[in-house]
Each structure stands twice: as C-alpha cells, then as structure tokens.
Design a protein around this motif. Sequence first.
Motif, PDB file in Angstrom:
ATOM      1  N   LEU A  25      77.880  37.063 149.702  1.00 18.95           N
ATOM      2  CA  LEU A  25      78.384  37.645 148.466  1.00 18.95           C
ATOM      3  C   LEU A  25      79.840  37.225 148.313  1.00 18.95           C
ATOM      4  O   LEU A  25      80.678  37.516 149.168  1.00 18.95           O
ATOM      5  N   PHE A  61      75.693  34.611 146.247  1.00 15.60           N
ATOM      6  CA  PHE A  61      75.605  35.481 145.078  1.00 15.60           C
ATOM      7  C   PHE A  61      77.012  35.710 144.556  1.00 15.60           C
ATOM      8  O   PHE A  61      77.898  36.125 145.308  1.00 15.60           O
ATOM      9  N   ILE A  89      79.651  37.711 142.960  1.00 14.50           N
ATOM     10  CA  ILE A  89      79.913  39.132 142.712  1.00 14.50           C
ATOM     11  C   ILE A  89      80.283  39.376 141.248  1.00 14.50           C
ATOM     12  O   ILE A  89      79.946  40.411 140.667  1.00 14.50           O
ATOM     13  N   PHE A 114      77.821  40.663 138.600  1.00 12.97           N
ATOM     14  CA  PHE A 114      77.333  42.037 138.650  1.00 12.97           C
ATOM     15  C   PHE A 114      78.306  43.039 138.032  1.00 12.97           C
ATOM     16  O   PHE A 114      78.035  44.234 138.021  1.00 12.97           O
ATOM     17  N   CYS A 138      75.994  44.322 143.680  1.00 12.85           N
ATOM     18  CA  CYS A 138      75.599  43.041 144.256  1.00 12.85           C
ATOM     19  C   CYS A 138      74.901  43.275 145.605  1.00 12.85           C
ATOM     20  O   CYS A 138      73.862  42.673 145.889  1.00 12.85           O
TER      21      CYS A 138
END
Length: 244
Positions: free
Chosen positions: A8, A37, A39, A42, A71
């Motif tokens: 993340l 991913f 952050i 989100f 997240c």
Amino acid sequence: MDVKIDILTLFPEMFDVFNYSIIGRALKNNILTINTFNIRDFTEDKHRKVDDYPYGGGAGMIMSAQPIVDCIKKVKANNSGNVIYLGPRGKTFDQSTAKRLSKEKELIFLCGHYEGIDERVYKYIDMEISIGDFVVTGGEMACIPIVDSICRMIPNVLSSSESYTEESFYNGLLEYPQYTRPEYFRGDGVPEILLSGHHENIRKWKRAKSLVMTRDKRPDLFEKISLSEEDKELMESCEKNDKY
C-alpha cells in the motif's frame, strides 16, 4: 508455492524495480505475486488529498486515517497476511526477521509518507519495522530492500548457484572473501588454498575468514556468536600464518 505480497503506497511506480533481476524472474515463474495499491485511490476527498495538518500544530503534514484504513480493508478481503508498517517505532529489520517473514504465504506492507500516519491507523497494523535510526523520504525507500530480502529466501526464488545460506548475515557472520578469474590481477593472486581442490581445507579457510572479518569489521555481530573449539583453532591459525 505462490507467495502473495501486497504493498500500500502513494507511489506504486517506485516498485517497478521488482520486475527485474532475481525477483522479476520469480514473478514470471509465478513463485511470487507482488501487487501495489495506490492509497490515493481510496480517499473520499474530491481533490484526492490523503494528508492534512496535524492537530496541535507542528511541521509537515500527516497521512489521514480514512484512505489508509479503507485501502487496508480492501486488500484484506483477498489477503489474510499481517499488515506491516514501515515506521520509526518498529524493531530494526535484520536477517532473522527476513527469515521468519519469508515463511509467510501472504504479507501486506504499508508505506507511510510525509510526517507519518494518523495514530488511529495503528489499530489496523500488526507489526512495525524500521530499517535504522535515520530518516528517509518515505516508506517506499524502506519497503523495497525489506521485500527484496524476504523474497530471496522464498523456496525456488534463487537457483542453487545463488544460494543465500552463505551470504553475509544469514548465519550471523559476514561472508568470506571471494575471487573470480583471472587468477592474477595486476600482481594480486587468488589464495592458493582456493585453487587446491581440497574441499575440507577450503571450508575451514572460508569459516576462518568469515570469523576474523566479522570480528574486525562488525564486532557487534561477533559478540553474539558462540565460538566452537574448531572456530577458535581456525582463528588462531589465521592470525598466526594466514594459512586459513
């Protein structure tokens, strides 16, 4: 064994480094899966903000709890591994931690940024790891070497010729000196014992050199080693005549 690692971060592109060399080969062979991913994807803020000023004042900005927590929850739906935050409060990362984490099937890494994360995020974190008592720009800088160190000990990531078991720190020692061709380079030769073909003598030479080098270069590591009688004899021989 397919090991899943989810990261993340605010800067997913920084982890393109894993597409190359040994880790890149492991990804292509489906030994590893590394996902990133963002952050920022989100955040509920219409301007995609993920940070804000700290309550009580202070320098810099703090990463907000909402995008990080959402997240984490999204990633947790498909990854049951521990959430590991790269931050200054954590235990300093070392080879023993790498060994332990390399046995996990799933891991989640959270990279902080700016002046840190909202304290309320910590209830969603299982472990915090530091790479040392110094400051880096963001958690990504810490995450890359940590993930690399863990991945190279996962079965089949390294070939037999790239075995990690004799590398520095694996057994608490620095690695012995290594040489390759040519046998002589500008007047400097390879130690004769390495050319002898005598495997037991070569083993002893490597062990002696590792011990002496660790004692001289990293006395903090050497203090933790329990020396066998053979170790003591090898070091004594090395000191006397450099036979080993």
